[in-house]
Motif scaffolding. Structure first.
Motif, short mmCIF file in Angstrom:
data_model
loop_
_atom_site.label_atom_id
_atom_site.label_comp_id
_atom_site.label_asym_id
_atom_site.label_seq_id
_atom_site.Cartn_x
_atom_site.Cartn_y
_atom_site.Cartn_z
N ASP A 134 -11.20 10.03 -72.86
CA ASP A 134 -12.63 10.12 -72.49
C ASP A 134 -13.46 9.84 -73.75
O ASP A 134 -13.60 8.68 -74.16
CB ASP A 134 -12.92 11.49 -71.87
CG ASP A 134 -14.23 11.50 -71.09
OD1 ASP A 134 -15.27 11.14 -71.68
OD2 ASP A 134 -14.24 11.86 -69.90
N GLU A 155 -9.05 14.15 -71.13
CA GLU A 155 -9.77 15.07 -70.26
C GLU A 155 -8.86 15.77 -69.24
O GLU A 155 -8.86 16.98 -69.13
CB GLU A 155 -10.90 14.34 -69.55
CG GLU A 155 -11.82 15.29 -68.77
CD GLU A 155 -12.90 14.58 -68.00
OE1 GLU A 155 -12.72 13.40 -67.66
OE2 GLU A 155 -13.92 15.22 -67.72
N TYR A 156 -8.13 14.99 -68.47
CA TYR A 156 -7.30 15.59 -67.42
C TYR A 156 -6.15 14.67 -67.09
O TYR A 156 -6.00 13.61 -67.72
CB TYR A 156 -8.13 15.96 -66.19
CG TYR A 156 -8.68 14.81 -65.38
CD1 TYR A 156 -9.84 14.16 -65.76
CD2 TYR A 156 -8.04 14.39 -64.23
CE1 TYR A 156 -10.34 13.11 -65.02
CE2 TYR A 156 -8.55 13.34 -63.46
CZ TYR A 156 -9.70 12.70 -63.87
OH TYR A 156 -10.18 11.66 -63.12
N GLU A 601 -12.81 4.82 -64.36
CA GLU A 601 -14.18 5.10 -64.79
C GLU A 601 -14.31 4.71 -66.25
O GLU A 601 -13.30 4.62 -66.98
CB GLU A 601 -14.54 6.57 -64.52
CG GLU A 601 -14.51 7.49 -65.72
CD GLU A 601 -14.91 8.93 -65.44
OE1 GLU A 601 -14.28 9.58 -64.57
OE2 GLU A 601 -15.81 9.43 -66.11
N CYS A 603 -15.56 5.40 -70.03
CA CYS A 603 -15.86 6.52 -70.93
C CYS A 603 -15.93 6.01 -72.38
O CYS A 603 -15.58 4.87 -72.67
CB CYS A 603 -14.77 7.58 -70.86
SG CYS A 603 -14.53 8.33 -69.25
N GLN A 619 -10.65 5.20 -68.20
CA GLN A 619 -10.07 6.45 -67.72
C GLN A 619 -9.61 6.31 -66.27
O GLN A 619 -10.28 5.68 -65.46
CB GLN A 619 -11.12 7.57 -67.83
CG GLN A 619 -10.51 8.95 -67.75
CD GLN A 619 -11.55 10.05 -67.76
OE1 GLN A 619 -12.39 10.09 -66.89
NE2 GLN A 619 -11.46 10.94 -68.72
CA CA Z 1 -14.24 11.75 -66.69
#
Ligand code: CA
Ligand code: FEO
Ligand code: CA
Ligand code: CA
Length: 666
Positions: A134, A155-156, A601, A603, A619
């Protein structure tokens, strides 16, 4: 006409980000938005009754690329990128290279094993580049723009794309079927952050192997706690009776780099890692606070194997996440620190500036529907001549929350325990549930609710233009805002496409209690009048976008926005990077510079000081786009960037440079 159901992708996002703010900030009182033109107001109200089809036109004709719109000269010299929704790969404007710098699973530490697709291995992942890059921050070494450290948030994780046989976490019915201890531990190691040393030679960037700076921070790394909430009773757990040592950082979204070269990395949706719902009754103070933060979110199965992620077994553990973490990337042995003075919420980023009087100012968004915008001002001054002198600067200062008024002014409301407001009332008191400043910070959202802050349309990044001192706030969207909940700063009901607010501090003083503001841009399709988009008419069909998320302001004061949520169905385009004019006749004109592959997405927008390299983070490539069949390890929507059978899509950092050299858009 009646509104049809939201597309599944929007509905999923709604489930991820419910909005938990029951307070009644300014709504009706501010409804008469005196600063909006009558035309905008009518458009905003009309948006309530339009059909969903109108918002996602099926046939969006791509206009030819153009860098030659009429009127005043652009500050960005590049030819607009034609939109290519649903593409399996990334695209950059003509005349630029966009090269992969590092991918999930690539080596970070010198002894990292080779990436082995589909085989969860926590010990390997702990040494490899994490998932879902990110925030990116470039920290020059010896002042150079071709050699430095890149700090990266992870981030995840998307288990369904990392490991065969797992369902996406949107599939709640799967009950984490197939998730093993090894998978959980690998996910934990794929979170956190990376420090890599990078160098540009012969025009191309690469990671320096065996760097002494190389570092992985994970969900298990020891992190210290400082500031007013350190050692607080609500921070103590079985494993840490002192309330001062925490294992790991979670959901690190965006962040910032300080002028003294540390990395501020921000914990966002920490609620999702906890499980263990308590009985609905009785509603205790702690349960109410957890609920206000959306915890336990039950997005991961970590609580099955680690008691600390079970709120019934370890109720205070959730209080130890949702903070800004400061890390010194120049010292790989340094202990990261959670700086509690900056508050606890779903932090997006940490845009910052040194105020004219030398104090350090950090602007922060709390990314949730109807949540708030914050500012932290240190008590002490930055010492640029003595790096070590700034070590604990972020531990003492004043956190405030923003109230946007309908007349285009605003005020910062300080979150100080026991302090009277300007009307002499003390809201943050024991009587109202705040025993001390630690309580105010651990429950920042609840404290801000008391003060009547403005409930915003999901505040994401907020960055300061170092040249003008103006502040740009990205509000990504808020489909849940009803017509009677609109206000001047959030003027559109069912705000699907988000907006950008420009804030000007009073007298150029970032510590001042007052500011003025105006909407730079309401996003969405300018071709659909009911959307109420306010792009400059010079913006082409390629140039508009929805869902602003991260942003960067380059050293020439130009605004670049990264988006999260565009798709073929929602907007007829992919997420990407958009260059936006902020001055003169061309104000609010935007152009597309880069776009991500399907499912991803955008980032991490970040420049080298010489503006010759633009780093971006792609991402979750290969996630399901719109209502396509679910993407999994075996059936990803793309295998970017390797495009090899058996290798899943890999979140990656991309280095964008100009063919033949030179400044980006210069
Ligand atoms: Ca995100
Ligand atoms: Fe992690 Fe608000 O985006
Ligand atoms: Ca974000
Ligand atoms: Ca986002």
């Amino acid at each position: 006409m009646t509104r049809t159901a939201l597309p599944p992708s929007v509905a999923f996002e709604a489930a991820e980000n419910e909005g938990s703010n029951p307070s009644h900030g300014p709504t009706i009182g501010d409804l008469i938005a005196t600063r909006l033109s009558r035309r905008d107001l009518v458009k905003g109200l009309a948006a309530v009754s339009i059909a969903a089809e109108a918002l996602w036109p099926k046939a969006l004709a791509a206009a030819p690329a153009s860098g030659e719109e009429k009127g005043a000269a652009s500050r960005f010299d590049f030819v607009e990128l034609p939109i290519a929704p649903g593409s399996k790969t990334h695209h950059v404007a003509e005349g630029y290279d966009a090269d992969i710098l590092i991918r999930w699973g690539d080596a970070v530490l010198p002894d990292a094993p080779e990436f082995a697709p589909g085989k969860p291995d926590a010990a390997a992942q702990e040494k490899q580049f994490g998932y879902n890059n990110d925030f990116l921050g470039f920290i020059p070494l010896e002042g150079r723009s071709d050699h430095g450290l890149l700090v990266v948030n992870h981030e995840y994780t998307n288990g369904e794309l990392m490991v065969p046989g797992l369902a996406p976490r949107s599939d709640k019915d799967s009950q984490f079927s197939g998730v093993t201890r090894e998978i959980v531990d690998t996910e934990m190691m794929a979170h956190g952050g990376s420090v890599i040393e990078i160098r540009r030679e012969g025009g191309k960037w690469s990671v320096v192997p065996g760097s002494r700076y190389a570092r992985r921070i994970t969900a298990e790394t020891e992190i210290a706690v400082s500031g007013p909430a350190a050692g607080h009773a609500r921070m103590k757990t079985t494993a840490d009776p002192t309330g001062t040592r925490i294992k790991g950082m979670l959901n690190n979204c965006a962040g910032g780099v300080t002028p003294w070269g540390t990395w501020l990395t921000c914990e966002e949706n920490f609620n999702g890692y906890f499980w263990g719902k308590a009985a609905a009754e009785p509603v205790t103070k702690e349960a109410r606070a957890l609920r206000r933060y959306g915890a336990p979110g039950e997005w991961y199965a970590w609580g099955r194997y680690h008691d600390r992620f079970d709120t019934l077994k370890e109720p205070n553990e959730a209080n130890r996440f949702g903070w800004v973490v400061e890390i010194d990337p120049l010292d790989p042995t340094s202990v990261p620190v959670k700086r509690t003075a900056l508050g606890r919420f779903k932090h997006e980023g940490a845009g910052n500036i040194v105020n004219g009087d030398g104090r350090f100012v950090v602007y922060q968004g709390d990314d949730e529907r109807f949540d708030y915008v914050y500012r932290f001002v240190t008590d002490g001054k930055v010492d640029l001549a003595n790096r070590a002198a700034n070590k604990d600067l972020l531990d003492k200062g004043v956190l405030s929350v923003a109230r946007f008024k309908s007349d285009g002014t605003g005020e910062w409301l300080p979150l100080i325990h026991g302090a009277p407001n300007k009307d002499g009332q003390v809201w943050l008191s024991a009587q109202n549930g705040f025993e001390d400043q630690g309580d105010v910070l651990i429950h920042t959202r609840l404290a801000a609710d008391m003060l009547g802050a403005t409930r915003m349309d999901r505040p994401e990044d907020i960055e300061v233009d170092p040249k003008t001192g103006k502040i740009y706030l990205m509000l990504t969207n808020n489909a849940k805002r009803k017509a009677d909940q609109t206000d001047a700063a959030n003027p559109r009901a069912e705000n699907l496409f988000g907006h950008i607010i420009e804030i000007t501090p009073a007298n150029g003083d970032h510590a001042a209690p007052a500011f003025t503001w105006e909407i730079l841009l309401n996003c969405g399709s300018p071709a659909v009048a009911e959307v109420g988009a306010t792009f400059n008419p010079a913006t082409t069909e390629n140039g508009w976008f929805g869902m602003p998320d991260n942003c960067a302001i380059d050293s020439e004061g130009r605004l670049w926005v990264a988006t999260d949520g565009n798709s073929t169905k929602r907007t007829g385009r992919a997420d990407g990077i958009w260059a936006i004019e902020t001055d003169g006749e061309r104000r609010a004109t935007s152009r597309c510079f880069f776009q991500v592959p399907t499912g991803a997405e955008m980032c991490g927008p970040c420049f080298t000081p010489d503006l010759e390299t633009f780093f971006v983070a792609v991402q979750h490539p290969g996630e399901t786009e719109d209502d396509a069949p679910p993407s999994t390890f075996d059936t990803p929507s793309t295998r970017w960037p390797d495009f090899k059978d058996g290798i899943p899509p890999r979140p990656s950092v991309v280095a964008i440079t100009r063919k033949g050299g030179g400044k980006i858009a210069g």
